[in-house]
Design a protein around this motif. Structure first.
Motif, PDB file in Angstrom:
ATOM      1  N   LYS B 287     -41.531 -43.759  -8.055  1.00 47.90           N
ATOM      2  CA  LYS B 287     -42.605 -44.211  -9.002  1.00 47.90           C
ATOM      3  C   LYS B 287     -43.415 -45.216  -8.245  1.00 47.90           C
ATOM      4  O   LYS B 287     -44.734 -44.986  -8.272  1.00 47.90           O
ATOM      5  N   ILE B 288     -43.065 -46.003  -7.381  1.00 53.54           N
ATOM      6  CA  ILE B 288     -43.981 -47.201  -6.696  1.00 53.54           C
ATOM      7  C   ILE B 288     -44.890 -46.383  -5.929  1.00 53.54           C
ATOM      8  O   ILE B 288     -45.916 -46.950  -5.803  1.00 53.54           O
ATOM      9  N   VAL B 289     -44.191 -45.422  -5.187  1.00 46.35           N
ATOM     10  CA  VAL B 289     -45.275 -44.949  -4.054  1.00 46.35           C
ATOM     11  C   VAL B 289     -45.964 -43.588  -4.492  1.00 46.35           C
ATOM     12  O   VAL B 289     -46.779 -43.388  -4.062  1.00 46.35           O
ATOM     13  N   GLY B 290     -45.364 -43.337  -5.691  1.00 48.60           N
ATOM     14  CA  GLY B 290     -46.197 -42.107  -6.026  1.00 48.60           C
ATOM     15  C   GLY B 290     -47.418 -42.249  -7.147  1.00 48.60           C
ATOM     16  O   GLY B 290     -48.274 -41.543  -7.449  1.00 48.60           O
ATOM     17  N   THR B 291     -47.667 -43.682  -7.395  1.00 50.02           N
ATOM     18  CA  THR B 291     -48.608 -43.930  -8.666  1.00 50.02           C
ATOM     19  C   THR B 291     -49.953 -43.875  -7.791  1.00 50.02           C
ATOM     20  O   THR B 291     -51.066 -43.627  -8.599  1.00 50.02           O
ATOM     21  N   GLU B 292     -49.965 -44.187  -6.489  1.00 50.01           N
ATOM     22  CA  GLU B 292     -51.312 -44.160  -5.991  1.00 50.01           C
ATOM     23  C   GLU B 292     -52.151 -42.512  -5.880  1.00 50.01           C
ATOM     24  O   GLU B 292     -51.491 -41.788  -5.566  1.00 50.01           O
TER      25      GLU B 292
END
Lengths: 304, 292
Positions: B287-292
């Motif tokens: 989730k953290i890295v996929g949001t950008e």
């Protein structure tokens, strides 16, 4: 501090090669890589030298003693002799080579069975369209998300009720088809041209014949990579043999060497010699298959 | 339906038979059995008494469990955070230059990964010997400290020792993934940026890094999942779980309860908690890295 050191080194190199930043950069690159290689390799060098050192000088030198001190009193095969001499157990004398044979047998058998089942599965998923394929693949992907440790207790109960305790069946059967491997094989088999398969079919080849004689030879690199991964996994497997096997003469190298730490408490050299022998077979296999291995790993990472 | 197409329809199912049989017996059944087992108390593989939630109650009330979760989390976070830049850095160093040099160093840096965790543990249990071990001597001659440190028997040093060993094992392995990704970076983009006057760092940050991001995410998630299943390395390195359980991991805790105390029900309950932790951590990461 180390960083400062390298910065200083770089400045010196720039001073030696005032015109050419490229050469200075390349020198620094090799120095850094050399340091990394040294750090990685030194435990191996240390392991080899410890295995051959006499127990009296084992702790005296970091690696081998200086050449002036070389003699059969400092460097000899005593550790290997003790190791290979055999030890008494409930089932009589057990020799170290028996564990080597057990490990070799288990890892090779597991690899052969696994290669066969897994590549067949991968082939079915790559070159056929059929109802339920999507469901199977989604199920496979989902099943990979659960840690293997979750299944340890229930499978242990099953092995017990099958009467497979202390038998190699317990180690060979449950993991005989790898989901991860099926994805790997599928991925490389998709690239095999359909026209080739059609042509073989028209010539009257059976479906199994197409898989075995046409597709498998074309995915040789993946086969090599998969065999190495599977062999390593089984060769290094500890928890399986540790919980299922009981008879001393049936044990494998990881379990036995872990025992030896307790047995040869004051003779590090003996179990280090054993560890050295235990990492030779995978090393040989790796050097034979390393090209395939790196290719297989990289393609899996970049496309997956 | 003619003969050939009937053969064609049956073929994939024949090829999949081994998988379907094995996955039913050794995945689906144990999966359901693990749910059932988590609510039963066992004493060895044969007996089972229904105990409701008391396995979970026992585990969640046991300070050793929290110790194991804490140790494993520290190990996972710190080792992945150190591994990542080291692996990427080495991959960057190897990415340019002659391919023969690249292959040689790749071979060398990867080699520790061939050695199983148990063997690595045995090896390093002697390398960390106070006063005489290779690590202690090397540290003494490099930074002038550490000759007498008892890495494996002082509680505060066990975790650093484990992390150091894990770096030795996995930095080269992860480097292979980064190297493969770097070899696939679009050179024309790099050239274009160079022509436009971007310096090396800017090229790396704006061109290279976004292109290797998928592989970086893959490496982070896989390393984290792997770290949470750590067991064999501390078990052989420390000959158990170390002083004051400083090397106790979640799987080590599972192993002790299920196979040393013989309570497979508690083992199954810990297995579910482990699965839950791994799910949570990896979905947070994605989730953290996929949001950008």
């Amino acid at each position: 501090m180390t960083l400062l050191l390298f910065a200083g080194l770089y400045m010196i190199l720039r001073w030696v090669y005032p015109r050419d930043a490229e050469i200075a950069g390349a020198c620094l690159r090799y120095i850094l890589l050399g340091c990394a290689a040294f750090l990685v390799l030194s435990p191996f060098v240390w392991l080899v030298s410890s295995a051959f050192k006499d127990k009296d000088v084992l702790m005296q030198y970091s690696f081998l003693p200086p050449i002036s001190e070389w003699s059969t009193r400092t460097i000899n095969l005593d550790n290997f002799r003790t190791l290979l001499n055999g030890e008494d157990s409930v089932v009589g004398k057990v020799y170290f080579w028996e564990y080597v044979v057990n490990s070799l047998f288990l890892a090779s058998a597991a690899t052969s069975i696994n290669l066969f089942f897994t590549s067949m599965g991968g082939y079915a998923l790559s070159k056929y369209t059929f109802r339920g394929k999507k469901v199977i693949m989604a199920f496979m992907a989902g099943s990979m998300m659960f840690p293997g440790m979750l299944f340890l207790a229930p499978i242990y109960r099953m092995i017990f009720s099958f009467g497979w305790m202390d038998s190699y069946m317990a180690l060979l059967v449950p993991g005989a088809c790898s989901v991860f491997g099926m994805f790997l094989f599928r991925q490389s088999m998709v690239a095999v041209p359909d026209s080739l398969i059609e042509a073989a079919r028209i010539d009257g080849a059976s479906e199994f014949g197409i898989y075995y004689r046409i597709v498998m030879p074309l995915v040789r690199p993946m086969t090599g990579a998969f065999c190495l991964i599977t062999f390593l996994g089984n060769w290094n497997n500890f928890i399986g043999p540790q919980i299922y096997l009981q008879t001393q003469s049936k044990l494998t190298l990881p379990v036995v060497l872990n025992q030896y730490i307790g047995v040869y408490t004051q003779q590090y050299g003996v179990f280090l010699a054993g560890t050295l022998l235990a990492i030779i077979p995978p090393a040989i296999l790796f050097f034979a298959l390393q090209r395939e291995f790196v290719a297989g790993l990289s393609s899996g990472a970049v496309k997956g | 339906m003619n003969k050939t197409s009937r053969k064609m329809a049956a073929a994939p199912w024949c090829f999949l038979t081994p998988y379907i049989v094995l996955t039913s017996v050794f995945f689906i059944y144990p999966f359901l059995n693990a749910i059932w087992l988590a609510f039963h108390q066992t004493n060895g593989p044969r007996s089972a008494v229904f105990v409701g939630l008391s396995n979970f109650r026992f585990v969640l009330g046991d300070p050793d469990f929290y110790k194991a979760v804490k140790n494993t989390t520290i190990f996972a976070v710190v080792s992945v955070l150190i591994q990542l830049p080291l692996s990427l850095g080495l991959a960057l160093l190897l990415n340019t230059g002659k391919s023969r040099v690249r292959n040689l160093f790749r071979l060398i840096l990867f080699s520790p990964h061939l050695v199983g965790q148990i063997f690595v543990g045995i090896l390093f249990s002697v390398i960390f010997t106070p006063r005489f071990g290779l690590f202690n001597r090397g540290l003494q001659s490099l930074v002038g400290w550490g000759l007498d440190e008892r890495w494996l028997s002082s509680p505060g040093l066990v975790m650093p020792a484990l992390i150091i060993v894990s770096l030795w094992m996995y930095v080269g392995f992860n480097m292979i993934y980064f190297l493969a990704a770097l070899q696939n970076v679009d050179e024309t983009l790099v050239e274009a940026a160079r022509v436009d006057g971007a310096n090396r760092f800017q090229v790396f940050w704006h061109i290279t890094l976004p292109q290797i991001k998928p592989v970086a995410i893959f490496v982070v998630v896989m390393s984290t999942i792997g770290s949470y299943q750590l067991f064999e390395l501390p078990y052989s390195l420390l000959g158990g779980f170390g002083p004051n359980n400083a090397g106790l991991t979640i799987v080590g805790y599972l192993y002790t309860n299920a196979f040393e105390s013989g309570d497979l029900g508690t083992g199954a309950a810990i297995g579910w908690l482990l699965a839950l932790i791994i799910f949570t951590v990896s979905s947070i990461q994605i989730k953290i890295v996929g949001t950008e």
